[in-house]
Design an enzyme around this catalytic site. Sequence first.
Site, PDB file in Angstrom:
ATOM      1  N   SER A  47       0.767  -1.052   0.419  1.00 32.08           N
ATOM      2  CA  SER A  47       0.100  -0.011  -0.238  1.00 32.08           C
ATOM      3  C   SER A  47       0.976   1.046   0.082  1.00 32.08           C
ATOM      4  O   SER A  47       2.158   1.238   0.829  1.00 32.08           O
ATOM      5  CB  SER A  47      -0.636   0.318   1.651  1.00 32.08           C
ATOM      6  OG  SER A  47      -1.459   1.503   1.552  1.00 32.08           O
TER       7      SER A  47
ATOM      8  N   TYR B  88      -1.120  -0.166  10.207  1.00 32.71           N
ATOM      9  CA  TYR B  88      -1.029  -0.311   8.670  1.00 32.71           C
ATOM     10  C   TYR B  88       0.170  -0.722   7.686  1.00 32.71           C
ATOM     11  O   TYR B  88       0.499  -1.934   7.663  1.00 32.71           O
ATOM     12  CB  TYR B  88      -2.441   0.338   8.256  1.00 32.71           C
ATOM     13  CG  TYR B  88      -3.001  -0.021   6.913  1.00 32.71           C
ATOM     14  CD1 TYR B  88      -3.798  -1.302   6.704  1.00 32.71           C
ATOM     15  CD2 TYR B  88      -2.409   0.095   5.637  1.00 32.71           C
ATOM     16  CE1 TYR B  88      -4.007  -1.858   5.276  1.00 32.71           C
ATOM     17  CE2 TYR B  88      -2.824   0.093   3.885  1.00 32.71           C
ATOM     18  CZ  TYR B  88      -3.662  -1.038   4.018  1.00 32.71           C
ATOM     19  OH  TYR B  88      -3.757  -1.235   3.032  1.00 32.71           O
TER      20      TYR B  88
ATOM     21  N   LYS C 281     -13.829   3.408   2.502  1.00 31.45           N
ATOM     22  CA  LYS C 281     -12.839   4.586   1.620  1.00 31.45           C
ATOM     23  C   LYS C 281     -13.445   5.570   1.517  1.00 31.45           C
ATOM     24  O   LYS C 281     -14.498   5.593   0.864  1.00 31.45           O
ATOM     25  CB  LYS C 281     -11.831   4.291   0.762  1.00 31.45           C
ATOM     26  CG  LYS C 281     -10.843   2.710   1.804  1.00 31.45           C
ATOM     27  CD  LYS C 281      -9.636   2.685   0.950  1.00 31.45           C
ATOM     28  CE  LYS C 281      -8.999   2.599   1.516  1.00 31.45           C
ATOM     29  NZ  LYS C 281      -7.426   1.903   0.685  1.00 31.45           N
ATOM     30  N   ALA C 282     -12.928   6.845   1.052  1.00 32.68           N
ATOM     31  CA  ALA C 282     -13.211   7.677   0.918  1.00 32.68           C
ATOM     32  C   ALA C 282     -14.496   7.474  -0.292  1.00 32.68           C
ATOM     33  O   ALA C 282     -15.851   8.466  -0.162  1.00 32.68           O
ATOM     34  CB  ALA C 282     -12.329   8.997   0.178  1.00 32.68           C
TER      35      ALA C 282
ATOM     36  N   ARG D  54      -1.460  12.940  -1.379  1.00 32.81           N
ATOM     37  CA  ARG D  54       0.020  11.636  -1.626  1.00 32.81           C
ATOM     38  C   ARG D  54      -0.824  11.308  -2.789  1.00 32.81           C
ATOM     39  O   ARG D  54      -1.864  11.552  -3.131  1.00 32.81           O
ATOM     40  CB  ARG D  54      -0.927  10.538  -1.151  1.00 32.81           C
ATOM     41  CG  ARG D  54      -0.246   9.262  -1.168  1.00 32.81           C
ATOM     42  CD  ARG D  54      -0.805   8.092  -0.416  1.00 32.81           C
ATOM     43  NE  ARG D  54      -0.465   8.303   1.220  1.00 32.81           N
ATOM     44  CZ  ARG D  54      -0.978   7.315   1.970  1.00 32.81           C
ATOM     45  NH1 ARG D  54      -2.484   7.116   1.712  1.00 32.81           N
ATOM     46  NH2 ARG D  54      -0.572   7.086   2.857  1.00 32.81           N
TER      47      ARG D  54
HETATM   48  P1  NAD Z   1     -11.539  -5.760   1.999  1.00 34.60           P
HETATM   49  O1  NAD Z   1     -11.682  -5.921   2.939  1.00 34.60           O
HETATM   50  O2  NAD Z   1     -12.100  -5.494   0.606  1.00 34.60           O
HETATM   51  O3  NAD Z   1     -10.956  -7.045   1.544  1.00 34.60           O
HETATM   52  C1  NAD Z   1     -10.424  -7.992   2.097  1.00 34.60           C
HETATM   53  C2  NAD Z   1     -10.411  -9.429   1.885  1.00 34.60           C
HETATM   54  O4  NAD Z   1      -9.219 -10.538   3.469  1.00 34.60           O
HETATM   55  C3  NAD Z   1     -11.621  -9.394   3.026  1.00 34.60           C
HETATM   56  O5  NAD Z   1     -12.604 -10.072   2.332  1.00 34.60           O
HETATM   57  C4  NAD Z   1     -11.016  -9.677   4.600  1.00 34.60           C
HETATM   58  O6  NAD Z   1     -12.462 -10.913   5.075  1.00 34.60           O
HETATM   59  C5  NAD Z   1     -10.274 -10.823   3.724  1.00 34.60           C
HETATM   60  N1  NAD Z   1      -9.802 -11.583   5.196  1.00 34.60           N
HETATM   61  C6  NAD Z   1      -8.876 -10.173   6.132  1.00 34.60           C
HETATM   62  N2  NAD Z   1      -8.053 -11.645   6.880  1.00 34.60           N
HETATM   63  C7  NAD Z   1      -8.238 -12.870   6.417  1.00 34.60           C
HETATM   64  C8  NAD Z   1      -7.971 -13.576   6.797  1.00 34.60           C
HETATM   65  N3  NAD Z   1      -6.621 -13.843   8.580  1.00 34.60           N
HETATM   66  N4  NAD Z   1      -8.015 -14.892   5.996  1.00 34.60           N
HETATM   67  C9  NAD Z   1      -8.213 -14.843   5.077  1.00 34.60           C
HETATM   68  N5  NAD Z   1      -9.298 -13.777   4.943  1.00 34.60           N
HETATM   69  C10 NAD Z   1      -9.016 -12.900   5.861  1.00 34.60           C
HETATM   70  O7  NAD Z   1      -9.448  -4.530   1.196  1.00 34.60           O
HETATM   71  P2  NAD Z   1      -9.656  -4.244  -0.263  1.00 34.60           P
HETATM   72  O8  NAD Z   1      -9.856  -3.373  -0.788  1.00 34.60           O
HETATM   73  O9  NAD Z   1     -10.100  -5.312  -0.846  1.00 34.60           O
HETATM   74  O10 NAD Z   1      -8.220  -4.763  -0.326  1.00 34.60           O
HETATM   75  C11 NAD Z   1      -7.333  -6.089  -1.189  1.00 34.60           C
HETATM   76  C12 NAD Z   1      -5.749  -5.690  -0.872  1.00 34.60           C
HETATM   77  O11 NAD Z   1      -5.477  -4.505  -1.021  1.00 34.60           O
HETATM   78  C13 NAD Z   1      -5.074  -5.629   1.551  1.00 34.60           C
HETATM   79  O12 NAD Z   1      -4.203  -6.005   1.361  1.00 34.60           O
HETATM   80  C14 NAD Z   1      -5.117  -3.886   0.966  1.00 34.60           C
HETATM   81  O13 NAD Z   1      -4.323  -3.519   2.336  1.00 34.60           O
HETATM   82  C15 NAD Z   1      -4.645  -4.142   0.212  1.00 34.60           C
HETATM   83  N6  NAD Z   1      -4.644  -2.644  -0.351  1.00 34.60           N
HETATM   84  C16 NAD Z   1      -5.910  -2.158  -1.349  1.00 34.60           C
HETATM   85  C17 NAD Z   1      -6.169  -0.625  -0.990  1.00 34.60           C
HETATM   86  C18 NAD Z   1      -7.656   0.315  -1.370  1.00 34.60           C
HETATM   87  O14 NAD Z   1      -7.454   1.624  -1.682  1.00 34.60           O
HETATM   88  N7  NAD Z   1      -8.867  -0.714  -0.917  1.00 34.60           N
HETATM   89  C19 NAD Z   1      -5.091   0.630  -1.387  1.00 34.60           C
HETATM   90  C20 NAD Z   1      -3.865  -0.202  -0.526  1.00 34.60           C
HETATM   91  C21 NAD Z   1      -3.338  -1.747  -0.541  1.00 34.60           C
END
Ligand code: NAD
Length: 348
Positions: A130, A161, A204-205, A300
Amino acid sequence: MSKQKTAASTIEKDDLIVITGAGGFIAGALTRYFHDQGFTNIRAVDKKPLYKWYQRVPGVESLCLDVSYRDNAIRAVEGAREVYNLAADMGGMGFIENFRVECLRSVLINTHMIEAAYQAGVERYFFSSSACAYNVELQQDPHVRALKESDAYPAMAERGYGWEKLISEMFCQEYTAERGMKTAIARFHNVYGPYGTWDGGREKAPAALSRKVIEAKDSGNYVIDIWGDGHQTRSFMYIDDCVKGIDMIMHCDDLNATPVNLGSSELISINELVSHIEKVAGLKLERVYDLDAPKGVAGRNSDNTFIKEMLNWEPSTPFAEGIAKTYAWIDQQYIDRKAGLSTPAGDH
Ligand code: NAD
């Protein structure tokens, strides 16, 4: 410039692809993307019960497993050729500023997943990092200097995070350096789009503000509360660009174990974001600023010099286009929920 390669040009259509976090936003879209490309052997894994997943893709093996436990991680990757680990306990600023312990504990997910993948002889391993891994001291001014990959060090990441992301990136790099496993690391910058969290505290926003506009329209109370002074700036990447970028980064050997920005470079302030949504909704709201609410860094943006050099590509969906599709999806969810239909929840 490296040659653009993707899963379609690298592996067989019946090779097993494992995607974790697949009940969530980005990994759900990635599952759909590979399925639509004709891959026939996909295993989608999430700790959420299946009825809470945003997308259930037909023909995909969908497992409910918490991969922060070693045995579940081993089960998840069994027989896989490629593993995409996107599972994380995460959310928008409201979540990551208030639940640092949960964010840090995601380190267990990557720790077990990468070891299990290595032991299972997986060929390529993807980790979703991220922009929160970047040094926060470089992000105090809304008139930002876009962040380039080297700006993560000297490290002063977002507490909780961001530090988890940095250490998990290092795991990937050392598994490549010491053990020879191919790893790919993308630093996502604010991803948005349909089939993502839009309520419940983790949104998110773009999704949160879309929902607030929809609520205002529905209630007739034409007021919107905005976290911070509205001058904070960010870039927002549409989900279709994100999944395409993941595929290309994963299959570019010159990016092995190398963190790369995956984000849009179209900088937008939160005030502009609200104006975009108002335009889609066809109304204007009175803005009330909550200066005590979580607001994250002042500004950012993603410096895309490196990804353009390596892949001759960068995310390019204009925000106006992506937010219109996102708003339409959230609007439908809102209508469905009001009508008593079941809609996927934002909680984990
Ligand atoms: P999200 O919360 O929609 O999806 C993450 C999923 O991971 C959830 O469904 C959750 O139930 C699952 N999860 C959490 N812990 C778990 C575990 N122990 N075992 C199995 N599943 C588990 O988030 P997202 O936006 O889809 O993000 C996906 C990835 O991208 C994450 O690693 C996040 O940190 C990264 N990320 C996302 C963004 C963004 O803008 N959405 C930005 C930077 C990084």
